[in-house]
Design a protein around this motif. Structure first.
Motif, PDB file in Angstrom:
ATOM      1  N   THR A  19      24.244 -42.638  26.043  1.00 21.83           N
ATOM      2  CA  THR A  19      23.598 -42.582  24.728  1.00 21.83           C
ATOM      3  C   THR A  19      22.263 -43.315  24.804  1.00 21.83           C
ATOM      4  O   THR A  19      22.023 -44.153  25.686  1.00 21.83           O
ATOM      5  CB  THR A  19      24.468 -43.255  23.658  1.00 21.83           C
ATOM      6  OG1 THR A  19      24.632 -44.639  23.993  1.00 21.83           O
ATOM      7  CG2 THR A  19      25.835 -42.593  23.548  1.00 21.83           C
ATOM      8  N   THR A 273      31.023 -46.807  18.238  1.00 21.22           N
ATOM      9  CA  THR A 273      32.143 -46.542  17.334  1.00 21.22           C
ATOM     10  C   THR A 273      31.658 -46.344  15.907  1.00 21.22           C
ATOM     11  O   THR A 273      32.107 -45.426  15.184  1.00 21.22           O
ATOM     12  CB  THR A 273      33.157 -47.695  17.397  1.00 21.22           C
ATOM     13  OG1 THR A 273      33.595 -47.865  18.746  1.00 21.22           O
ATOM     14  CG2 THR A 273      34.346 -47.421  16.501  1.00 21.22           C
ATOM     15  N   GLU A 276      29.941 -42.938  15.636  1.00 26.55           N
ATOM     16  CA  GLU A 276      30.891 -41.840  15.587  1.00 26.55           C
ATOM     17  C   GLU A 276      31.587 -41.767  14.232  1.00 26.55           C
ATOM     18  O   GLU A 276      31.814 -40.681  13.678  1.00 26.55           O
ATOM     19  CB  GLU A 276      31.928 -41.994  16.699  1.00 26.55           C
ATOM     20  CG  GLU A 276      31.384 -41.781  18.111  1.00 26.55           C
ATOM     21  CD  GLU A 276      30.868 -40.362  18.312  1.00 26.55           C
ATOM     22  OE1 GLU A 276      31.606 -39.408  17.978  1.00 26.55           O
ATOM     23  OE2 GLU A 276      29.711 -40.209  18.763  1.00 26.55           O
ATOM     24  N   LYS A 279      29.215 -40.254  11.749  1.00 24.72           N
ATOM     25  CA  LYS A 279      29.113 -38.792  11.927  1.00 24.72           C
ATOM     26  C   LYS A 279      30.305 -38.084  11.279  1.00 24.72           C
ATOM     27  O   LYS A 279      30.156 -37.039  10.638  1.00 24.72           O
ATOM     28  CB  LYS A 279      29.041 -38.448  13.418  1.00 24.72           C
ATOM     29  CG  LYS A 279      27.726 -38.812  14.064  1.00 24.72           C
ATOM     30  CD  LYS A 279      27.752 -38.456  15.545  1.00 24.72           C
ATOM     31  CE  LYS A 279      26.432 -38.843  16.215  1.00 24.72           C
ATOM     32  NZ  LYS A 279      26.457 -38.538  17.672  1.00 24.72           N
ATOM     33  N   LYS A 280      31.508 -38.626  11.435  1.00 22.95           N
ATOM     34  CA  LYS A 280      32.701 -38.027  10.827  1.00 22.95           C
ATOM     35  C   LYS A 280      32.608 -38.055   9.312  1.00 22.95           C
ATOM     36  O   LYS A 280      33.016 -37.116   8.643  1.00 22.95           O
ATOM     37  CB  LYS A 280      33.955 -38.761  11.299  1.00 22.95           C
ATOM     38  CG  LYS A 280      34.289 -38.540  12.765  1.00 22.95           C
ATOM     39  CD  LYS A 280      35.523 -39.296  13.185  1.00 22.95           C
ATOM     40  CE  LYS A 280      35.849 -39.065  14.665  1.00 22.95           C
ATOM     41  NZ  LYS A 280      37.061 -39.805  15.074  1.00 22.95           N
TER      42      LYS A 280
END
Length: 287
Positions: A19, A273, A276, A279-280
């Motif tokens: 990343t 974390t 992510e 994003k969810k």
């Protein structure tokens, strides 16, 4: 079977994900490690001076003597009148000490610069500059003076030590009463310096207090002098050169590298974390 004992098991590259955040953290991590490494390397190369105090006579091979260096100017007293006298509690009484001494005329002969190198016993006593050894005593001797140097023992030229090895340097009494006597009361502290090779040098620091007064002889005449009354402290100051051990340097480097990578890994994991999870959340809102 031996593969089971491998605590550094490798993760396949297809299971890892690079990343931009991880790249930035990795670069910052490497720069931080480099900075700490250079700091530790500087500390490892540099010499540390440790001091300690103890009760002892460090220079036992001196024969109970202390070397003294005196450099003093009396701009209003002829050289033929200037003399050095030494007294102590062992019964020494020397008037007009001339060994290893030099008199330099000043002000066209009206003044004198006295430079002397002599030894004193390691007992309370005094040495004084006066006209006591002159064949004929002057009527009004002028004891105004400047002290350029008064030191004891070996000269220590060490940058990191700022002791009182020449505490009377620059003492200016030119504006004093010409007929006044001067008392300098010295407390001498033995000092030892031990370098990396174990070689020791012996010097002495001292504190000083002074007073001025007019002294009269039993005949009523004024006989001024410059007195240096000394006593020795039983406390010895020792300076020792030391360098950080190699094992401690290696331990520090390992701690720096391991600790930095661990903290950076935790930080990167937290950011990844959180990213992510965000994003969810965004995908859930879009649905």
């Amino acid at each position: 079977f031996s593969f089971r004992f491998d605590i550094y098991r490798k993760v396949p590259k297809d299971l890892t994900q690079p990343t931009y955040t991880g790249a930035i953290i990795s670069v910052c991590c490497c720069l931080f490690i480099l900075f700490l490494f250079l700091s530790e390397l500087t500390g490892f190369i540099a010499t540390e001076i440790v001091n300690e105090l103890y009760v002892d006579d460090p220079d036992k091979d001196s024969g109970g003597k202390i070397e003294v260096n005196l450099n003093i100017s009396l701009p209003n007293l002829h050289c033929e009148l200037v003399g050095l006298d030494i007294q102590d509690e062992m019964g020494r009484h020397e008037v007009g000490h001339i060994d290893n001494s030099m008199k330099i005329p000043l002000n066209n002969g009206d003044g004198c610069r006295f430079e002397g190198h002599f030894s004193i016993n390691k007992v309370p006593g005094n040495f004084h500059v006066s006209t006591h050894s002159a064949t004929a005593q002057p009527q009004n001797p002028d004891m105004t003076h400047i002290i350029h140097k008064l030191s004891f023992g070996d000269k220590l030229q060490v940058q990191n030590i700022h002791g009182a090895f020449n505490a009377l340097e620059g003492a200016d009494k030119l504006s004093s009463n010409p007929l006044a006597s001067h008392d300098y009361i010295l407390k001498i502290v033995p000092t030892v310096y031990e370098d990396m090779s174990g070689k020791q040098r012996y010097s002495y620091q001292y504190t000083v207090a002074n007073k001025e007064y007019v002294a009269y002889s039993h005949t009523g005449r004024i006989i001024p002098a410059i007195w240096f009354r000394y006593d020795l402290s039983p406390i010895t100051v020792k300076y020792t050169e030391k360098r950080q051990p190699l094992y401690r340097f290696i331990t520090s480097i390992c701690a720096i590298i391991g600790g930095t990578f661990t903290v950076a890994g935790i930080l990167d994991s937290c950011i990844f974390t959180a990213s992510e999870a965000w994003k969810k959340i965004q995908l859930g809102k879009m649905q």
